[in-house]
Motif scaffolding. Structure first.
Motif, PDB file in Angstrom:
ATOM      1  N   VAL A 554      49.961  47.482  54.107  1.00 19.11           N
ATOM      2  CA  VAL A 554      50.188  47.386  52.668  1.00 19.11           C
ATOM      3  C   VAL A 554      48.813  47.274  52.022  1.00 19.11           C
ATOM      4  CG1 VAL A 554      51.067  45.916  50.823  1.00 19.11           C
ATOM      5  CG2 VAL A 554      52.442  46.314  52.862  1.00 19.11           C
ATOM      6  N   THR A 555      48.553  48.105  51.007  1.00 20.51           N
ATOM      7  CA  THR A 555      47.211  48.178  50.425  1.00 20.51           C
ATOM      8  C   THR A 555      47.261  47.993  48.921  1.00 20.51           C
ATOM      9  OG1 THR A 555      46.582  49.732  52.178  1.00 20.51           O
ATOM     10  CG2 THR A 555      45.093  49.541  50.293  1.00 20.51           C
ATOM     11  N   PRO A 556      47.142  46.741  48.457  1.00 24.42           N
ATOM     12  CA  PRO A 556      47.000  46.517  47.011  1.00 24.42           C
ATOM     13  C   PRO A 556      45.544  46.740  46.595  1.00 24.42           C
ATOM     14  CG  PRO A 556      47.089  44.424  48.153  1.00 24.42           C
ATOM     15  CD  PRO A 556      47.262  45.483  49.207  1.00 24.42           C
ATOM     16  N   GLY A 557      45.364  47.251  45.399  1.00 25.10           N
ATOM     17  CA  GLY A 557      44.011  47.512  44.922  1.00 25.10           C
ATOM     18  C   GLY A 557      43.937  47.421  43.418  1.00 25.10           C
ATOM     19  N   ALA A 558      42.866  47.963  42.854  1.00 27.19           N
ATOM     20  CA  ALA A 558      42.658  47.894  41.413  1.00 27.19           C
ATOM     21  C   ALA A 558      41.897  49.127  40.954  1.00 27.19           C
ATOM     22  CB  ALA A 558      41.876  46.636  41.046  1.00 27.19           C
ATOM     23  N   LEU A 559      42.213  49.589  39.775  1.00 24.19           N
ATOM     24  CA  LEU A 559      41.466  50.656  39.134  1.00 24.19           C
ATOM     25  C   LEU A 559      40.522  50.025  38.113  1.00 24.19           C
ATOM     26  CD1 LEU A 559      40.988  53.700  38.689  1.00 24.19           C
ATOM     27  CD2 LEU A 559      42.753  53.618  36.906  1.00 24.19           C
ATOM     28  N   LEU A 560      39.223  50.231  38.324  1.00 23.22           N
ATOM     29  CA  LEU A 560      38.198  49.684  37.436  1.00 23.22           C
ATOM     30  C   LEU A 560      37.546  50.814  36.639  1.00 23.22           C
ATOM     31  CD1 LEU A 560      36.317  47.158  39.777  1.00 23.22           C
ATOM     32  CD2 LEU A 560      38.121  46.659  38.115  1.00 23.22           C
ATOM     33  N   ARG A 561      37.281  50.522  35.382  1.00 25.17           N
ATOM     34  CA  ARG A 561      36.498  51.453  34.568  1.00 25.17           C
ATOM     35  C   ARG A 561      35.172  50.779  34.236  1.00 25.17           C
ATOM     36  NH1 ARG A 561      39.722  52.101  30.571  1.00 25.17           N
ATOM     37  NH2 ARG A 561      38.702  50.693  29.067  1.00 25.17           N
ATOM     38  N   ILE A 562      34.072  51.490  34.518  1.00 26.31           N
ATOM     39  CA  ILE A 562      32.737  50.934  34.302  1.00 26.31           C
ATOM     40  C   ILE A 562      32.023  51.783  33.251  1.00 26.31           C
ATOM     41  CG2 ILE A 562      30.508  50.381  35.362  1.00 26.31           C
ATOM     42  CD1 ILE A 562      33.492  50.780  37.620  1.00 26.31           C
ATOM     43  N   GLU A 563      31.559  51.127  32.212  1.00 24.25           N
ATOM     44  CA  GLU A 563      30.821  51.791  31.143  1.00 24.25           C
ATOM     45  C   GLU A 563      29.359  51.381  31.248  1.00 24.25           C
ATOM     46  OE1 GLU A 563      32.746  51.258  27.300  1.00 24.25           O
ATOM     47  OE2 GLU A 563      34.636  50.863  28.368  1.00 24.25           O
ATOM     48  N   GLU A 564      28.517  52.362  31.555  1.00 25.96           N
ATOM     49  CA  GLU A 564      27.098  52.136  31.797  1.00 25.96           C
ATOM     50  C   GLU A 564      26.296  53.008  30.830  1.00 25.96           C
ATOM     51  OE1 GLU A 564      24.170  53.208  35.450  1.00 25.96           O
ATOM     52  OE2 GLU A 564      25.935  52.067  36.002  1.00 25.96           O
ATOM     53  N   GLY A 565      26.006  52.466  29.638  1.00 28.06           N
ATOM     54  CA  GLY A 565      25.362  53.266  28.603  1.00 28.06           C
ATOM     55  C   GLY A 565      26.296  54.376  28.153  1.00 28.06           C
ATOM     56  N   ASP A 566      25.813  55.618  28.209  1.00 27.96           N
ATOM     57  CA  ASP A 566      26.640  56.765  27.843  1.00 27.96           C
ATOM     58  C   ASP A 566      27.510  57.250  28.995  1.00 27.96           C
ATOM     59  OD1 ASP A 566      25.461  56.714  25.355  1.00 27.96           O
ATOM     60  OD2 ASP A 566      23.866  58.122  25.920  1.00 27.96           O
ATOM     61  N   LYS A 567      27.347  56.656  30.149  1.00 26.52           N
ATOM     62  CA  LYS A 567      28.050  57.110  31.340  1.00 26.52           C
ATOM     63  C   LYS A 567      29.258  56.208  31.606  1.00 26.52           C
ATOM     64  CE  LYS A 567      27.224  57.602  36.335  1.00 26.52           C
ATOM     65  NZ  LYS A 567      26.218  57.398  37.414  1.00 26.52           N
ATOM     66  N   THR A 568      30.400  56.823  31.918  1.00 24.94           N
ATOM     67  CA  THR A 568      31.615  56.085  32.269  1.00 24.94           C
ATOM     68  C   THR A 568      32.169  56.642  33.573  1.00 24.94           C
ATOM     69  OG1 THR A 568      32.154  55.688  29.946  1.00 24.94           O
ATOM     70  CG2 THR A 568      33.933  55.425  31.550  1.00 24.94           C
ATOM     71  N   PHE A 569      32.513  55.753  34.480  1.00 23.25           N
ATOM     72  CA  PHE A 569      33.103  56.190  35.741  1.00 23.25           C
ATOM     73  C   PHE A 569      34.118  55.148  36.188  1.00 23.25           C
ATOM     74  CE2 PHE A 569      29.218  53.851  36.608  1.00 23.25           C
ATOM     75  CZ  PHE A 569      29.575  52.958  37.604  1.00 23.25           C
ATOM     76  N   THR A 570      34.923  55.504  37.181  1.00 22.07           N
ATOM     77  CA  THR A 570      35.956  54.595  37.692  1.00 22.07           C
ATOM     78  C   THR A 570      35.744  54.337  39.174  1.00 22.07           C
ATOM     79  OG1 THR A 570      37.472  56.428  38.187  1.00 22.07           O
ATOM     80  CG2 THR A 570      37.643  55.403  35.999  1.00 22.07           C
ATOM     81  N   GLU A 571      36.212  53.198  39.617  1.00 21.10           N
ATOM     82  CA  GLU A 571      36.221  52.866  41.035  1.00 21.10           C
ATOM     83  C   GLU A 571      37.571  52.281  41.389  1.00 21.10           C
ATOM     84  OE1 GLU A 571      31.455  51.995  41.782  1.00 21.10           O
ATOM     85  OE2 GLU A 571      32.915  50.383  42.077  1.00 21.10           O
TER      86      GLU A 571
END
Length: 812
Positions: A554-571
């Motif tokens: 069983v694999t619980p996890g999380a979706l993170l959004r990271i805003e780094e200046g003008d750059k946005t990405f997810t992990e």
């Protein structure tokens, strides 16, 4: 097949004993026994290869009648990890150790079959003594072919933390590194016994030593990568005892690889070299011991076992025996030559050796301090990472500095005028680096990191200058273009320039380590879905929870959004909880109560890595799973109001008790129902969206640590790659050829040093005359022994010039 494997193991044990005894008899001069022992080593390797194939086939088909398979694999283990599960077990890792030993022993004995008539029998006896020890351990203490009865329906499965690609290669690389050190060790002991203490044993085993160093280094780097991406704590080195045990032989082995060059060229440091190789092999055995003894706590260790005691005895025999032998040969090991100048490459090599051995000594003390403290105080007290950092950092910084100085100096002697000339550009680059770091970074607040960056800049600039000057010198002699000349000097001087590439790689690795450890930003926080926080100027938002369920975990996890200046990405970091296996049906709660591992979120970059891990709160899921298990048990028992499906399942279980052939069908139905129930329980995690604990790290320049490792790997391959003549088998057939080649290489290096400005005209004239006189003496001596190969003709000697082509030198 299992019976065949056990029979092959018994035969291998007997052959190892025979090979060792025959080799000892052959030391008296009877070549028949020497040849017989060598062929027995080949057969020993063939038998252990069969054993490995049989064990791997058993893992591939999940043969649970074999205990090692049942304890370390299962039917649900992915096929790739079934093949790698062999070395996750104690029995399999010992088999791997013995197998690699058999292959390396066969290789070195084949390579020296026409050389070292005095050394080879003793080396064979030592290597097969080790082979007897490890096959005996398997036969009497850790049998990989032990059977189970009755056969369990399911295996325990592979340790979850080992289900990572790096761990498929990391253990074999470490074992290969440990085992390859046995080759130069065996020949060094043989040289001591026979009093053949020139550099011939070094020339025959240098490649094996370099392969050992390379494999051990790759294994260490892969282990660091596994720790960084799998353990969920964000680091790549924790000063764990088993980690330290792999680093110590690598450090001392590095010192050995440098100091043997001094013995080859100058006939110096003989005592030091045999001491270093004995230390290196002893530390390799110590690493093997720590993994299997359980005397020190480590996540890498197998825990308590019965093989720790015999391994400790072997280490004691190696240390005491080699020490007594070295002491008894001290008069023969003394060299008449001395270091002529403190400003010379051999002097810097000696300083580097002292720093490397000093690092190993500090790590040894810190690693075994719990045992030392228990011996004197009765209680174990361990030393944490800050202690190691405090004492290893200055030594490592000094090492970087002298790594940059050494290649800039010539052998034997250097004038101050030549030294000023070759140091000018590296010092200028280091000064510019210092000014830039003080102006545009926070390095001024981290003096140790600042010093390392500046010294690394000095070292890399000096090494780059070496490539440029060498290529320029060749271009002047040959008229080639600069790129062609650069390729030419590398291909003609693989050992020299391959070593330079390794030095560049190590400097880059240390830059990555210094930056990531000194300027790292770490934050632990708790968020609910939709909440945000700021770490090091980056906005981090917990967008939503994630969940996946399969038969394994069983694999619980999380979706993170990271805003780094003008750059946005997810992990998408997650934590997998692996279902308990090997105990029949573990129930629905088994999906939530097994071992766990982390799948990190990682955004790697040239400037920094953004690393994240999550620790979800599954306490509510575990309560629901236990409740579901109670409901499931009530369903199977039947009773008033029980649904028809439950009554049918209960009837099938009763039938399976009476008819064992129905057992697998009943278990499959139960597990399918439990999986469906576990999926429903897990789905509540998404609907309830509980808070989760996160760990976020911003690691500056850590990517360059991995890049530096790849650069060092490339350099080692260049140094190992045979020259065109050697690939054709034309250059070195006998020890006589090796002596000529070594002296010719020294003459070429001196000419290159002169052309690149390291040696003044006066120093070069003196050194060149001395080297050529030594070369003529070698040729005369070989001709007198009938091995001149046409070297002497009317007093003329065929000696190389700077670009590697022969020229005539009139004997004076």
């Amino acid at each position: 097949m299992i019976t065949l494997g056990f029979a092959c193991l018994i035969l291998a044990f007997a052959l190892a004993i025979f090979a060792a005894v025959a080799a000892l008899i052959g030391t008296r001069g009877d070549r028949r026994f020497v040849d017989s022992s060598r062929r027995a080593v080949y057969a020993f390797a063939a038998l252990l290869t069969i054993c490995v194939i049989i064990i791997e086939a058993a893992f591939a088909r999940t043969d649970l009648s074999l205990q090692v398979v049942a304890d370390h694999s299962s039917t649900t283990t992915p096929i790739f990890y079934r093949f790698t599960a062999m070395w996750s077990s104690q029995e399999g890792s010992l088999l791997l150790w013995a197998w690699v030993l058999s292959l390396t022993s066969s290789a070195v004995l084949f390579a020296t079959r026409n050389k070292h008539r005095e050394l080879a029998p003793w080396a064979t006896a030592i290597l097969m003594g080790l082979g007897t020890f490890f096959t005996g351990l398997m036969l009497f203490d850790a049998n990989p072919f032990a059977r189970l009865s009755p056969v369990p329906p399911e295996g325990v499965g592979l340790e979850p933390l080992l289900r990572h690609p790096a761990m498929a290669i990391h253990p074999p690389m470490l074992y290969t590194g440990y085992v390859f050190w046995a080759i130069p060790f065996a020949f060094a002991i043989a040289a001591l016994i026979t009093r053949r203490l020139d550099a011939s044993w070094i020339r025959s085993t240098r490649r094996f030593a370099l392969i050992a160093w390379l494999c051990l280094g790759v294994g260490i780097l892969l282990g660091a990568r596994w720790s960084y991406s799998e353990l969920g704590w964000g680091g790549y080195w924790g000063w764990d005892p088993v980690e330290n045990a792999s680093l110590m032989p690598w450090l001392v082995g590095t010192a050995f690889l440098h100091s043997i060059m001094v013995q080859e060229r100058r006939g110096m440091l003989r005592v030091w070299n045999v001491t270093l190789i004995c230390m290196t092999f002893s530390l390799a055995l110590l690493g093997t011991f720590l993994v299997r003894s359980g005397i020190l706590e480590s996540i890498h260790a197998f825990g308590e076992s019965t093989v720790g005691g015999p391994l400790l005895v072997l280490i004691g025999v190696v240390i005491v025996g080699s020490t007594l032998l070295i002491v008894s040969r001290l008069p023969d090991l003394k060299s008449e030559k001395r270091i002529e100048s403190l400003v010379s490459r051999e002097a810097i090599f000696l300083v580097n050796n002292l720093l490397l051995v000093g690092l190993a000594a500090v790590i040894f003390w810190g690693t075994f301090f719990p045992l030392i403290s228990e011996l004197f105080t009765g209680s174990k007290a361990s030393l944490a990472a800050p202690w190691f950092d405090r004492y290893t950092t200055p030594l490592a910084i000094g090492l970087v500095l002298f790594t940059g100085i050494g290649p800039l100096l010539a052998w034997r002697r250097v004038t101050w005028a030549s030294a000023r000339r070759v140091f000018r550009i590296p010092l200028a680059v280091a000064t510019v680096a210092l000014v830039l770091l003080l102006l545009v970074s926070d390095a001024a607040h981290k003096p140790w990191a600042l010093a390392l960056f500046v010294f690394a800049a000095f070292a890399i600039a000096g090494l780059a200058q070496e490539f440029w000057n060498g290529a320029a010198a060749r271009r002047r002699l040959s008229g080639e273009s600069m790129p062609v000349a650069l390729v030419g000097i590398v291909t003609r001087n693989r050992r020299r320039y391959g070593g330079y590439v390794i030095h560049i790689g190590i400097a880059v690795v240390l830059i990555g380590i210094a930056a990531s450890s000194s300027f790292q930003t770490t934050s632990d926080f708790n968020l609910r879905p939709g909440q945000s926080t700021v770490v090091d100027g980056r906005k981090i938002t917990y967008v939503k929870p994630t969940m996946s369920v399969d038969k394994l975990a069983v694999t619980p996890g999380a979706l993170l959004r990271i805003e780094e200046g003008d750059k946005t990405f997810t992990e998408n970091p997650s934590t997998s909880f692996y279902r308990l296996t090997g105990q029949g049906s573990s129930g629905i709660a088994g999906y939530f109560g097994g071992q766990s591992d982390s799948s990190i979120g990682l955004q790697a970059g040239w400037g920094h890595d953004f690393w994240s891990a999550v620790r979800p709160d599954i306490s509510a899921l575990q309560r629901r799973a236990r409740s579901a298990d109670r409901g499931f048990a009530a369903c199977v028992r039947g009773g008033p109001g029980t649904p028809p499906q439950c009554k049918a399942l209960g009837a099938m279980m009763l039938a399976a008790r009476a008819n064992p052939s129905l057992r697998s069908t009943a278990l499959a139905q139960i597990e399918n129902l439990q999986l469906l129930t576990a999926e429903r329980v897990a789905a509540s995690y998404l609907s309830e969206s509980p808070a989760a604990t996160f760990k976020v790290i911003v690691n500056p320049l850590v990517t360059w640590m991995w890049i530096g490792g790849l650069i060092a790997l490339m350099g080692a391959i260049i140094a190992l790659w045979p020259t065109r003549g050697r690939r054709r088998g034309a250059l070195v057939r006998t020890e006589a050829d090796a002596q000529k080649e070594a002296k010719y290489r020294e003459i070429r290096d001196a000419e290159l040093d002169h052309a690149s400005g390291k040696l003044s005209d006066e120093d070069y004239a003196l050194l060149d005359a001395e080297l050529r006189r030594e070369a003529v003496e070698i040729l005369d001596r070989l001709e007198a022994n009938g091995n001149g190969n046409g070297a002497h003709a009317n007093g003329d000697q065929a000696l190389p010039n700077g670009d590697g082509t022969p020229e005539k030198l009139k004997q004076s």
